[in-house]
Each structure stands twice: as C-alpha cells, then as structure tokens.
Design a protein around this motif. Structure first.
Motif, mmCIF file in Angstrom:
data_model
loop_
_atom_site.group_PDB
_atom_site.id
_atom_site.type_symbol
_atom_site.label_atom_id
_atom_site.label_comp_id
_atom_site.label_asym_id
_atom_site.label_seq_id
_atom_site.Cartn_x
_atom_site.Cartn_y
_atom_site.Cartn_z
ATOM 1 N N UNK A 128 1.041 0.325 -7.865
ATOM 2 C CA UNK A 128 2.405 -0.367 -7.672
ATOM 3 C C UNK A 128 2.203 -1.102 -6.095
ATOM 4 N N UNK A 129 1.284 -0.507 -5.356
ATOM 5 C CA UNK A 129 1.172 -0.917 -3.910
ATOM 6 C C UNK A 129 0.565 -2.165 -3.767
ATOM 7 N N UNK A 130 0.766 -2.929 -2.943
ATOM 8 C CA UNK A 130 0.312 -4.393 -2.683
ATOM 9 C C UNK A 130 -1.531 -4.208 -2.821
ATOM 10 N N UNK A 131 -1.981 -3.008 -2.179
ATOM 11 C CA UNK A 131 -3.419 -2.938 -2.046
ATOM 12 C C UNK A 131 -4.035 -2.060 -3.263
ATOM 13 N N UNK A 132 -3.001 -1.659 -4.216
ATOM 14 C CA UNK A 132 -3.569 -0.800 -5.322
ATOM 15 C C UNK A 132 -4.242 -1.759 -6.519
ATOM 16 N N UNK A 133 -4.803 -1.196 -7.415
ATOM 17 C CA UNK A 133 -5.482 -2.010 -8.484
ATOM 18 C C UNK A 133 -4.205 -2.420 -9.406
ATOM 19 N N UNK B 89 -16.890 -2.963 -1.834
ATOM 20 C CA UNK B 89 -16.775 -1.560 -1.498
ATOM 21 C C UNK B 89 -15.286 -1.234 -0.853
ATOM 22 N N UNK B 90 -14.942 -2.318 -0.025
ATOM 23 C CA UNK B 90 -13.529 -1.945 0.372
ATOM 24 C C UNK B 90 -12.389 -2.094 -0.804
ATOM 25 N N UNK B 91 -12.639 -2.982 -1.715
ATOM 26 C CA UNK B 91 -11.662 -3.131 -2.683
ATOM 27 C C UNK B 91 -11.395 -1.756 -3.664
ATOM 28 N N UNK B 92 -12.749 -1.332 -3.716
ATOM 29 C CA UNK B 92 -12.882 -0.171 -4.582
ATOM 30 C C UNK B 92 -12.137 0.993 -3.748
ATOM 31 N N UNK B 93 -12.576 1.217 -2.647
ATOM 32 C CA UNK B 93 -12.073 2.108 -1.451
ATOM 33 C C UNK B 93 -10.438 2.013 -1.737
ATOM 34 N N UNK B 94 -9.834 0.716 -1.681
ATOM 35 C CA UNK B 94 -8.248 0.716 -1.521
ATOM 36 C C UNK B 94 -7.794 1.204 -2.953
ATOM 37 N N UNK B 95 -8.496 0.627 -3.890
ATOM 38 C CA UNK B 95 -7.935 1.038 -5.426
ATOM 39 C C UNK B 95 -7.899 2.618 -5.758
ATOM 40 N N UNK B 96 -8.763 3.276 -4.864
ATOM 41 C CA UNK B 96 -8.708 4.804 -4.876
ATOM 42 C C UNK B 96 -7.644 5.204 -4.203
ATOM 43 N N UNK B 97 -7.320 4.552 -3.059
ATOM 44 C CA UNK B 97 -6.521 5.012 -1.864
ATOM 45 C C UNK B 97 -5.177 4.727 -2.398
ATOM 46 N N UNK B 98 -4.728 3.697 -2.684
ATOM 47 C CA UNK B 98 -3.241 3.076 -2.954
ATOM 48 C C UNK B 98 -3.052 3.070 -4.366
#
Ligand SMILES: Cc1cc2nc3c(=O)[nH]c(=O)nc-3n(C[C@H](O)[C@H](O)[C@H](O)COP(=O)(O)O)c2cc1C
Length: 175
Positions: A132-137, A120-129
């Motif tokens: 090209x960001x470290x935390x993006x998909x 759930x955290x991974x999905x939230x980070x992919x939506x938020x970042x």
C-alpha cells in the motif's frame, strides 16, 4: 563562450544526457564525471552545465558537494529521475538542486527527463515497503517503473541537446 559539462551518474542515465548536451555545445567542451577531480580552472568557464540523478527528491550526494562551488557567470542544471518529468516531484527536485547553488546564483535554465530505475533498487523497495506504500509493489509503482524503463530515449537526448543549444543562444544573445 567557454562551456563545460559536469555530471554525476550511478547507472548511466545522466551520463547519456550529459553526452547529448556536450555534443550540442562548442567542439572541445569537456564532459566530466564528478567522480573525477574537478578541473583547476573551473572558475574560468562562462557556463557550467551540471547534471545530477535525483536521489530522494534532490540532487545526489556528489552533486550536492559541487553545486555550492559554482561561482561561474552562468549555470544550467539538468537531471534525470524515475518519476514523471512533468510532476511536482520533478519540479521540486530541480528547485532543490538550484537551492544548493551559491547565494545569488540562479540557473539560467534547467532540463529534466526520466531515467530507468535500477532493477536492484526496485526489488529492494518491494521487499522493504508494504504494497500500500508509494514504493511497495502495486499496479501504480509497476506502471511507473515500466514507463521509466525505456528512458532516456532518443527523444529525451534530442530534447537535451536542444536545451543546450537554447541556453547557448540565450547567453550569446546577451553578449
Ligand atoms: C537511492 C536512489 C534514490 C532515488 N530517489 C529518487 C527520487 O526521489 N525520485 C525519483 O523520481 N527517482 C529517484 N531515483 C531514480 C533515479 O533518479 C533515476 O533512475 C535516475 O535516472 C538514475 O540516474 P543515473 O543512471 O544517472 O544514476 C532514485 C534512485 C536511487 C538509486
């Protein structure tokens, strides 16, 4: 040697490592989740094994509250994190936890291994970042999460138990 294991775990990774550590310590060693009240006789333990999950490069909030209270003769730290356990980030996350101990208290030793990141955290980070960001998909973050997804595994738990045995040997050797 009176030992106790205290840990904080949001999704169970650090709890597994805590239980592996407790299983390698003298029979009857308590293994307590930090959401439970701390034992009143905490200061009576010769060695506290304190485990946390890494939250933004340091110990999670529950562990941050307890680390400064550990005035025991010996403290050993352990942690789990999503990143590579051999990275500077992992080393820094252990150093930041150690820095929260009372002044003059140094951990006798520390242990860190990887722990799967909550999907759930991974999905939230992919939506938020952005990608090209470290935390993006992106391929790097997907590879990082895939690598973490099987941890802690049997080898990590055996390494954690070996860490606990080595700490005990070291302390008993010191008399
Ligand atoms: C809010 C949050 C922040 C996190 N921050 C980091 C971090 O800075 N570095 C890292 O490598 N892993 C980070 N992680 C991943 C966790 O440290 C890792 O999945 C850990 O094994 C979780 O342990 P637990 O199952 O005991 O809760 C974070 C996870 C969450 C939920």
């Amino acid at each position: 040697m009176k030992t106790i294991v205290l840990y904080s775990s949001r999704t169970g990774n650090t709890r597994k490592v805590a239980e592996a550590i407790a299983s390698a310590l003298p029979a009857g060693t308590p293994c307590l989740d930090l959401t439970q009240p701390l034992p009143e006789d905490l200061d009576a333990y010769d060695c506290v094994f304190l485990g946390y999950w890494v939250d933004k490069g340091t110990a999670d909030a529950a562990s941050q509250k307890v680390l400064p209270r550990l005035h025991n003769p010996h403290v050993a730290l352990f942690a789990t994190l999503g990143a590579d356990p051999h990275s500077d980030h992992a080393r820094g996350s252990l150093e930041k936890g150690a820095a929260l101990l009372p002044e003059g208290v140094e951990p006798v030793d520390s242990f860190i291994c990887q722990g799967k990141v909550d999907p759930k955290l991974i999905e939230a980070m992919y939506k938020r970042f952005p990608p090209e960001s470290l935390h993006g998909r992106n391929p790097q973050s997907e590879a990082r999460h895939k690598a973490a997804s099987t941890h802690p595994d049997a080898q990590d738990l055996e390494a954690a138990a070996a860490f606990a045995r080595a700490v005990l040997r070291q302390l008993e050797g010191k008399g």
